[in-house]
Scaffold this motif. Structure first.
Motif, PDB file in Angstrom:
ATOM      1  N   UNK A   1     -28.531  81.816  20.587  1.00 27.60           N
ATOM      2  CA  UNK A   1     -27.274  81.229  21.066  1.00 27.60           C
ATOM      3  C   UNK A   1     -26.488  82.255  21.876  1.00 27.60           C
ATOM      4  N   UNK A   2     -27.210  83.110  22.588  1.00 26.21           N
ATOM      5  CA  UNK A   2     -26.557  84.182  23.331  1.00 26.21           C
ATOM      6  C   UNK A   2     -25.756  83.667  24.520  1.00 26.21           C
ATOM      7  N   UNK A   3     -25.827  82.356  24.788  1.00 32.55           N
ATOM      8  CA  UNK A   3     -24.961  81.783  25.812  1.00 32.55           C
ATOM      9  C   UNK A   3     -23.506  81.718  25.351  1.00 32.55           C
ATOM     10  N   UNK A   4     -23.262  81.790  24.023  1.00 31.89           N
ATOM     11  CA  UNK A   4     -21.904  81.752  23.500  1.00 31.89           C
ATOM     12  C   UNK A   4     -21.152  83.038  23.842  1.00 31.89           C
ATOM     13  N   UNK A   5     -19.850  82.903  24.065  1.00 30.77           N
ATOM     14  CA  UNK A   5     -19.025  84.057  24.348  1.00 30.77           C
ATOM     15  C   UNK A   5     -18.576  84.754  23.078  1.00 30.77           C
ATOM     16  N   UNK A   6     -18.413  86.061  23.140  1.00 24.76           N
ATOM     17  CA  UNK A   6     -17.986  86.867  21.988  1.00 24.76           C
ATOM     18  C   UNK A   6     -16.789  87.715  22.396  1.00 24.76           C
ATOM     19  N   UNK A   7     -15.680  87.554  21.682  1.00 28.06           N
ATOM     20  CA  UNK A   7     -14.462  88.325  21.925  1.00 28.06           C
ATOM     21  C   UNK A   7     -14.039  88.946  20.605  1.00 28.06           C
ATOM     22  N   UNK A   8     -13.641  90.217  20.638  1.00 29.37           N
ATOM     23  CA  UNK A   8     -13.168  90.881  19.424  1.00 29.37           C
ATOM     24  C   UNK A   8     -11.706  91.277  19.575  1.00 29.37           C
ATOM     25  N   UNK A   9     -11.020  91.282  18.436  1.00 30.85           N
ATOM     26  CA  UNK A   9      -9.636  91.758  18.370  1.00 30.85           C
ATOM     27  C   UNK A   9      -9.582  92.797  17.262  1.00 30.85           C
ATOM     28  N   UNK A  10      -9.153  93.986  17.586  1.00 30.11           N
ATOM     29  CA  UNK A  10      -9.012  95.055  16.606  1.00 30.11           C
ATOM     30  C   UNK A  10      -7.561  95.536  16.605  1.00 30.11           C
ATOM     31  N   UNK A  11      -7.260  96.400  15.646  1.00 33.69           N
ATOM     32  CA  UNK A  11      -5.906  96.905  15.529  1.00 33.69           C
ATOM     33  C   UNK A  11      -5.218  96.375  14.283  1.00 33.69           C
ATOM     34  N   UNK A  12      -4.202  97.085  13.777  1.00 31.99           N
ATOM     35  CA  UNK A  12      -3.582  96.722  12.501  1.00 31.99           C
ATOM     36  C   UNK A  12      -2.845  95.388  12.514  1.00 31.99           C
ATOM     37  N   UNK A  13      -2.450  94.889  13.683  1.00 31.77           N
ATOM     38  CA  UNK A  13      -1.696  93.629  13.750  1.00 31.77           C
ATOM     39  C   UNK A  13      -2.576  92.420  14.042  1.00 31.77           C
ATOM     40  N   UNK A  14      -3.900  92.592  14.099  1.00 33.81           N
ATOM     41  CA  UNK A  14      -4.777  91.558  14.641  1.00 33.81           C
ATOM     42  C   UNK A  14      -4.634  90.212  13.923  1.00 33.81           C
ATOM     43  N   UNK A  15      -4.620  90.214  12.585  1.00 33.15           N
ATOM     44  CA  UNK A  15      -4.610  88.948  11.859  1.00 33.15           C
ATOM     45  C   UNK A  15      -3.239  88.275  11.902  1.00 33.15           C
ATOM     46  N   UNK A  16      -2.172  89.042  11.734  1.00 32.63           N
ATOM     47  CA  UNK A  16      -0.846  88.431  11.813  1.00 32.63           C
ATOM     48  C   UNK A  16      -0.553  87.942  13.227  1.00 32.63           C
ATOM     49  N   UNK A  17      -1.064  88.639  14.218  1.00 33.83           N
ATOM     50  CA  UNK A  17      -0.891  88.232  15.620  1.00 33.83           C
ATOM     51  C   UNK A  17      -1.657  86.947  15.915  1.00 33.83           C
ATOM     52  N   UNK A  18      -2.914  86.861  15.507  1.00 30.58           N
ATOM     53  CA  UNK A  18      -3.700  85.642  15.713  1.00 30.58           C
ATOM     54  C   UNK A  18      -3.150  84.475  14.891  1.00 30.58           C
ATOM     55  N   UNK A  19      -2.584  84.784  13.741  1.00 31.74           N
ATOM     56  CA  UNK A  19      -1.971  83.756  12.901  1.00 31.74           C
ATOM     57  C   UNK A  19      -0.870  83.021  13.667  1.00 31.74           C
ATOM     58  N   UNK A  20      -0.082  83.750  14.434  1.00 33.32           N
ATOM     59  CA  UNK A  20       1.024  83.155  15.186  1.00 33.32           C
ATOM     60  C   UNK A  20       0.519  82.331  16.369  1.00 33.32           C
ATOM     61  N   UNK A  21      -0.620  82.701  16.930  1.00 29.29           N
ATOM     62  CA  UNK A  21      -1.104  82.080  18.165  1.00 29.29           C
ATOM     63  C   UNK A  21      -1.959  80.848  17.946  1.00 29.29           C
ATOM     64  N   UNK A  22      -2.526  80.677  16.762  1.00 28.51           N
ATOM     65  CA  UNK A  22      -3.541  79.641  16.562  1.00 28.51           C
ATOM     66  C   UNK A  22      -3.150  78.660  15.463  1.00 28.51           C
TER      67      UNK A  22
END
Length: 388
Positions: free
Chosen positions: A40-61
């Protein structure tokens, strides 16, 4: 892996990878049995790192992510202000990095949008498509979970996530036709794909072979057939620019109804509490007497008394995904108008008036209930129980 002898390229968004390797039915059976992997290598892969990653994604999604534990898989949506799906992300966090995979080609748009939303947040966004590949399987691949360079996303479907809500007739996940559905996406170093290809061509495997003894490669024809049989919607295939999560039962796995302050939340709450989604996902069992499968995009019409009427009948929906299942035969998913009678016999109308129409009879099985809203009734609405 199109480099494997006998590989046949896929179609549409799956064109970069193999549809099959010469034995599509055998591949599908092996994949369902848990002894095959899919490129399934046609799928895109994006990573988010850093201490705020989960709280930041929580607000956006749409999903509650601020306290997501390492190794726990979930699904989350990025919506527009009208609540329509823009990105459907498979997400897992390893304690240091949040991994998101998306449909082919969507990684660039997602990474660019996330970069614009950083502001003062302590996060780093990286598009790792091409460097990291996705490999699918219905069962854990022996030895892979112990490797430090591989992460695994486990599909939560069809379980009801915390804060989720089922839009099926029967809200009990144990009664869902895909209650035994199992799907994993491994995020592996891209060179491992070549190792898998090499392993698949050797009759005897060494102890360090990438592909376990007895396992084979399967193409996307196999994974798509199992996905459709599991009633699992796929973004970009079973959605369009108007799709809201309620229409395809993604409030079940990808939305937390008790969290707020994200783009599209107002539509999510309003439709759930005050209304009903305008369309609904349905599963179709198709007449298998024809020589070809109808194409995605074919019209769905309520079966009239004559073929002449069928040619001019107003569509009640559109076919979105089609496959040949090794046990059930031809199957499909379709998006119908919500008020389409669940007992109505349907026809799939393919082609055009100039070159001629082709028609395929179809029987529908409800996925999203026409009555779905704040309260979903508990009457039994599925025709089959327990099949993948």
């Amino acid at each position: 892996m199109l480099s494997v002898p006998g590989a046949v390229a896929g179609n549409g968004p799956d064109a970069p990878v193999a549809a099959h390797y010469g034995q599509p039915t055998a591949e599908q059976r092996a994949l369902e049995a848990g002894t095959a992997v899919v490129d399934l290598s046609q799928r895109g892969v994006v990573t988010v790192s850093g201490p705020d990653r989960l709280t930041w994604l929580h607000v956006l999604t749409s999903q509650k992510l601020d306290r997501l534990a390492p190794g726990v898989s979930t699904e989350t949506l990025f919506l527009d202000v009208q609540g329509r799906i823009e990105f459907d992300c498979h997400l897992v966090d390893d304690g240091e990095t949040t991994w998101l995979t998306v449909e082919p080609g969507e990684n660039t748009g997602l990474a660019d949008w996330l970069q614009k939303m950083k502001f003062a947040s302590r996060v780093e966004i990286t598009d790792r498509t091409g460097e990291i590949a996705v490999v699918g399987s219905t069962a854990p691949v022996p030895g892979w979970d112990e490797r430090q360079d591989i992460a695994r996303w486990e599909d939560p479907w069809p379980q009801i996530g915390e804060g989720g809500f089922p839009y099926t007739d029967d809200p009990d996940p144990a009664q869902h036709p895909a209650a035994d559905w199992s799907w994993n996406e491994y995020l592996v170093p891209a060179p491992l794909l070549e190792d898998l290809a090499g392993s698949s061509m050797r009759a005897t495997l060494s102890e360090d072979a990438a592909l376990p003894e007895g396992w084979i490669l399967a193409g996307t024809m196999a994974s798509e057939a199992l996905r459709i049989a599991a009633l699992r919607p796929r973004h970009g295939m079973d959605t369009d620019e108007r799709t809201i999560p309620h229409e395809i039962d993604l409030v079940r796995t990808a939305v937390h109804l008790e969290k707020g302050c994200y783009k599209g939340q107002e539509t999510i709450a309003r439709v759930h509490n005050l209304g009903r989604p305008p369309r609904r996902l349905t599963f179709l069992q198709l007449d298998g007497s024809g020589h070809a499968l109808p194409a995605p995009g074919a019209d769905v019409v309520v079966r009239p008394d004559s073929e002449a009427e069928a040619a001019t009948a107003r569509p009640v929906g559109t076919v979105t995904s089609v496959a040949q299942h090794h046990e059930m035969g031809p199957i499909a998913l379709a998006i119908l108008k919500r008020n389409t009678d669940p007992a109505a016999e349907l026809l799939l109308r393919d082609g055009n008036a100039e070159d001629g129409w082709s028609f395929t009879a179809a029987t529908q099985e409800t996925v999203v209930s026409p009555q779905a809203g704040q309260v979903v009734g508990r009457q039994s609405g599925f025709i089959r129980k327990g099949a993948r």
